[in-house]
Write an enzyme that holds these catalytic residues in place. Structure first.
Site, PDB file in Angstrom:
ATOM      1  N   CYS A 174      -5.066   4.058   7.936  1.00 34.59           N
ATOM      2  CA  CYS A 174      -3.731   3.447   8.054  1.00 34.59           C
ATOM      3  C   CYS A 174      -3.437   3.095   9.500  1.00 34.59           C
ATOM      4  O   CYS A 174      -2.564   2.274   9.773  1.00 34.59           O
ATOM      5  CB  CYS A 174      -2.676   4.407   7.531  1.00 34.59           C
ATOM      6  SG  CYS A 174      -2.803   6.051   8.249  1.00 34.59           S
ATOM      7  N   GLU A 194       4.572   6.987   3.246  1.00 34.41           N
ATOM      8  CA  GLU A 194       3.779   6.655   4.448  1.00 34.41           C
ATOM      9  C   GLU A 194       2.790   5.602   4.002  1.00 34.41           C
ATOM     10  O   GLU A 194       1.891   5.884   3.202  1.00 34.41           O
ATOM     11  CB  GLU A 194       3.073   7.903   4.978  1.00 34.41           C
ATOM     12  CG  GLU A 194       4.021   8.948   5.502  1.00 34.41           C
ATOM     13  CD  GLU A 194       4.675   8.549   6.817  1.00 34.41           C
ATOM     14  OE1 GLU A 194       4.102   7.722   7.543  1.00 34.41           O
ATOM     15  OE2 GLU A 194       5.775   9.047   7.096  1.00 34.41           O
TER      16      GLU A 194
HETATM   17  P1  NAP Z   1      -2.410   3.088  -3.563  1.00 37.17           P
HETATM   18  O1  NAP Z   1      -3.177   2.142  -4.376  1.00 37.17           O
HETATM   19  O2  NAP Z   1      -1.010   2.738  -3.231  1.00 37.17           O
HETATM   20  O3  NAP Z   1      -2.463   4.483  -4.362  1.00 37.17           O
HETATM   21  C1  NAP Z   1      -1.810   5.647  -3.881  1.00 37.17           C
HETATM   22  C2  NAP Z   1      -1.284   6.435  -5.064  1.00 37.17           C
HETATM   23  O4  NAP Z   1      -0.158   5.766  -5.620  1.00 37.17           O
HETATM   24  C3  NAP Z   1      -2.271   6.623  -6.185  1.00 37.17           C
HETATM   25  O5  NAP Z   1      -2.118   7.921  -6.700  1.00 37.17           O
HETATM   26  C4  NAP Z   1      -1.831   5.583  -7.199  1.00 37.17           C
HETATM   27  O6  NAP Z   1      -2.098   6.033  -8.501  1.00 37.17           O
HETATM   28  C5  NAP Z   1      -0.331   5.549  -7.013  1.00 37.17           C
HETATM   29  N1  NAP Z   1       0.259   4.241  -7.309  1.00 37.17           N
HETATM   30  C6  NAP Z   1       0.066   3.085  -6.636  1.00 37.17           C
HETATM   31  N2  NAP Z   1       0.809   2.100  -7.161  1.00 37.17           N
HETATM   32  C7  NAP Z   1       1.499   2.653  -8.195  1.00 37.17           C
HETATM   33  C8  NAP Z   1       2.447   2.140  -9.138  1.00 37.17           C
HETATM   34  N3  NAP Z   1       2.832   0.864  -9.103  1.00 37.17           N
HETATM   35  N4  NAP Z   1       2.935   2.982 -10.070  1.00 37.17           N
HETATM   36  C9  NAP Z   1       2.545   4.268 -10.094  1.00 37.17           C
HETATM   37  N5  NAP Z   1       1.640   4.807  -9.245  1.00 37.17           N
HETATM   38  C10 NAP Z   1       1.129   4.017  -8.303  1.00 37.17           C
HETATM   39  O7  NAP Z   1      -3.108   3.399  -2.181  1.00 37.17           O
HETATM   40  P2  NAP Z   1      -4.682   3.503  -1.898  1.00 37.17           P
HETATM   41  O8  NAP Z   1      -5.325   2.183  -2.041  1.00 37.17           O
HETATM   42  O9  NAP Z   1      -5.248   4.608  -2.647  1.00 37.17           O
HETATM   43  O10 NAP Z   1      -4.684   3.918  -0.354  1.00 37.17           O
HETATM   44  C11 NAP Z   1      -4.850   3.011   0.684  1.00 37.17           C
HETATM   45  C12 NAP Z   1      -3.539   2.720   1.378  1.00 37.17           C
HETATM   46  O11 NAP Z   1      -2.978   3.934   1.873  1.00 37.17           O
HETATM   47  C13 NAP Z   1      -3.708   1.810   2.592  1.00 37.17           C
HETATM   48  O12 NAP Z   1      -2.703   0.850   2.573  1.00 37.17           O
HETATM   49  C14 NAP Z   1      -3.545   2.767   3.767  1.00 37.17           C
HETATM   50  O13 NAP Z   1      -3.089   2.149   4.952  1.00 37.17           O
HETATM   51  C15 NAP Z   1      -2.533   3.724   3.200  1.00 37.17           C
HETATM   52  N6  NAP Z   1      -2.510   4.998   3.915  1.00 37.17           N
HETATM   53  C16 NAP Z   1      -1.411   5.307   4.653  1.00 37.17           C
HETATM   54  C17 NAP Z   1      -1.378   6.482   5.382  1.00 37.17           C
HETATM   55  C18 NAP Z   1      -0.167   6.832   6.220  1.00 37.17           C
HETATM   56  O14 NAP Z   1      -0.089   7.948   6.697  1.00 37.17           O
HETATM   57  N7  NAP Z   1       0.760   5.919   6.422  1.00 37.17           N
HETATM   58  C19 NAP Z   1      -2.466   7.356   5.351  1.00 37.17           C
HETATM   59  C20 NAP Z   1      -3.578   7.023   4.563  1.00 37.17           C
HETATM   60  C21 NAP Z   1      -3.577   5.839   3.846  1.00 37.17           C
HETATM   61  P3  NAP Z   1      -3.114   5.278  -9.489  1.00 37.17           P
HETATM   62  O15 NAP Z   1      -4.228   4.746  -8.680  1.00 37.17           O
HETATM   63  O16 NAP Z   1      -3.466   6.315 -10.497  1.00 37.17           O
HETATM   64  O17 NAP Z   1      -2.278   4.155 -10.027  1.00 37.17           O
END
Ligand code: NAP
Length: 484
Positions: free
Chosen positions: A262, A225
């Site tokens: 999001c 998501e």
């Molecule tokens: P993020 O940077 O993608 O991080 C989410 C998780 O994924 C973290 O635990 C991160 O771990 C891990 N991760 C990210 N890239 C990775 C990679 N290349 N390899 C391994 N692990 C990886 O997201 P965020 O910045 O925390 O959250 C914001 C985003 O979430 C926004 O885009 C928002 O729109 C979206 N969101 C979507 C929803 C929905 O329901 N669609 C709901 C809420 C938020 P590490 O940081 O430890 O690497």
């Protein structure tokens, strides 16, 4: 506060627990979910305080999120008890058919251990005990959560409480655990014991992990998501009739909690007319009243600043709010359709934080051309009047989003049987599923059909005596008819 365990330990324990969790009676799993809801509420003040320190979100917002998270857990307890999620289907044997039909009984069964990636912006509702965990446990799957690094102490404390109540409620050891760290997250997706992954986070992060899940020797379903632009269309009639209230609603929605949703409306199509001019002027006024916010993490703040700087806008097209020191002010960029089309690759990508783009359009045809550039989104919103002829527009937006909203705003996702929180790529990696609402449970279940199975070997819900809602010989049968 206990520290997270290594991935190997958590995944093997989850695998050991899988058969017991899958076989657990539905009322038992409902009790586990109710107990998790109760423990969050019992520790509300302590948890809200921890979350506020780690995320900069307000205590009132976080307090509401605890309430929401407990409601989600209880909602899935109700879904499990009701039983229609099993899609129980019975076709009785009929030798007169061509070809003859054996006795066939189909049901959904748990997939096995699920890895869950917590999000940064919902430290409760999409984190350790959020929707993914609740729906996976409800389905009968053990869960290993990868904590989000934006709120590590909160994650550990919630996990500690969860382990305690699950054990007290009689759940098998290994039913739930927590791991931390970017490498551990990758190892979790690769671990052979893990049978599905629920991920909430950025499109880039989700894509990277989705690719890892697909590259395993035994690929597994990965439900990402992801981020979303959430387009909004304001018609000329709506701008004329309700311009000021639309402006106030828009600014309130895209700046809420620092725009870190999001479902934030990130792209608004406004008519290029006098009524549209007045609406944009009202947006500017509202921006000056909008609160600024310290964003969730340094990483989010840097990514936001980078995105705004990358726009290279001239001074006339950018509207800003007023930020307090150390906080981020909201930004709105206004462009005409030509400018939008020239740089649509920039304008249609989510900027996480209080940033939105207003596109001015002259005719319905221009609007349609602009919308073609908009990729899949979680939501699409229409501000319309009864006099508007918008059937084609509704169809265009329905093909690009998971939820179409009329005369309201997309932030705020109700917990309901009819909810759909998903959408086409790049909003999710699997457009046929949702992470909110009753059918979120479907992601962690797989069908099995039993042919001419001795009754004693059937799952309880497929026996003739069961009272779960089901389809018998093609007809839906309600529980009351089943009991009669
Ligand atoms: P993020 O940077 O993608 O991080 C989410 C998780 O994924 C973290 O635990 C991160 O771990 C891990 N991760 C990210 N890239 C990775 C990679 N290349 N390899 C391994 N692990 C990886 O997201 P965020 O910045 O925390 O959250 C914001 C985003 O979430 C926004 O885009 C928002 O729109 C979206 N969101 C979507 C929803 C929905 O329901 N669609 C709901 C809420 C938020 P590490 O940081 O430890 O690497």
């Amino acid at each position: 506060m206990s520290r997270p365990v290594p991935v190997e330990e958590a995944a093997v324990a989850a695998a050991d627990a899988a058969a017991l969790v899958a076989a657990s009676p539905r009322p038992d799993r409902a009790r586990w979910l109710d107990a998790l809801a109760a423990v969050l509420e019992a520790h509300r003040d302590e948890l809200v305080q921890l979350a506020a320190e780690e995320t900069h979100l307000s205590t009132s917002r976080l307090d509401g999120e605890v309430t929401r998270t407990a409601a989600q857990l209880r909602f899935f307890a109700g879904v499990v008890l009701e039983g229609s999620y099993l899609e129980a289907t019975i076709d009785t044997a009929d030798a007169t058919l061509t070809p003859p039909r054996p006795d066939l009984r189909r049901i959904l069964r748990p997939l096995g251990p699920v890895g869950v990636f917590a999000a940064s912006n919902f430290p409760f509702a999409f984190s350790v005990l959020g929707n993914d965990t609740a729906s996976a446990l409800a389905a009968g799957c053990p869960v290993v959560v990868k904590a989000h690094p934006g709120h590590p102490l909160l994650s550990r404390r919630v996990a500690e409480l969860a382990r305690g109540v699950l054990s007290d409620a009689g759940a098998p050891p290994g039913v739930f655990d927590l791991v931390e760290g970017v490498e551990d997250g990758v190892d979790l997706v690769r671990h052979p014991a893990i049978r599905a992954v629920g991920f909430t986070g950025s499109t880039a992060g989700g894509r990277a992990l989705f690719d890892i899940a697909c590259a395993r020797s035994a690929p597994i379903p990965f439900y990402g998501e992801l981020g979303s632009i959430n387009p909004v269309v304001v018609t000329e009639a709506a701008a004329r009739r309700r311009g000021p209230s639309i402006a106030a609603g828009f600014v309130g929605s895209f700046t809420r909690d620092g725009g870190q949703y999001c479902t934030k409306p990130g792209l608004v199509f406004v008519p290029d007319s006098d009524a549209g001019d007045a609406l944009v002027a009202a947006i500017e006024e509202q921006l000056l009243l909008a609160p600024s916010q310290m964003l969730l993490t340094e990483h989010v703040t840097a990514a936001f600043d980078h995105h705004v700087a990358r726009g290279e806008f001239d001074g006339r097209s950018i509207l800003r709010g007023c930020a307090a020191v150390g906080e981020t002010d909201p930004v709105v960029v206004t462009v005409d359709l030509g400018q939008f089309l020239d740089r649509h690759d920039y304008f249609v990508h989510e900027c996480f934080g209080p940033f939105a783009v207003v596109v001015r359009y002259r005719e319905d045809r221009d609007l349609s051309v602009g919308l073609v550039q908009v990729e899949g989104s979680l939501t699409a919103t229409l501000h319309i009047e009864d006099s508007d002829d918008i059937a084609a527009l509704v169809e265009q937006l329905s093909a690009r989003s998971g939820r179409v909203i009329f005369n309201s705003w997309p932030t705020g996702v109700a917990i309901a049987w009819g909810q759909h929180h998903g959408g086409p790529w790049p909003a999710t990696t699997s457009s046929i599923h949702t992470s909110v609402g009753a059918t979120a449970i479907r992601r962690f279940l797989t069908p099995i059909a039993y042919q001419d199975c001795p009754p004693a070997l059937l799952p309880e819900e497929l026996t003739d005596e069961s009272t779960v809602p089901r389809r018998i010989d093609g007809e839906m049968v309600s529980p009351s008819r089943l009991r009669a």
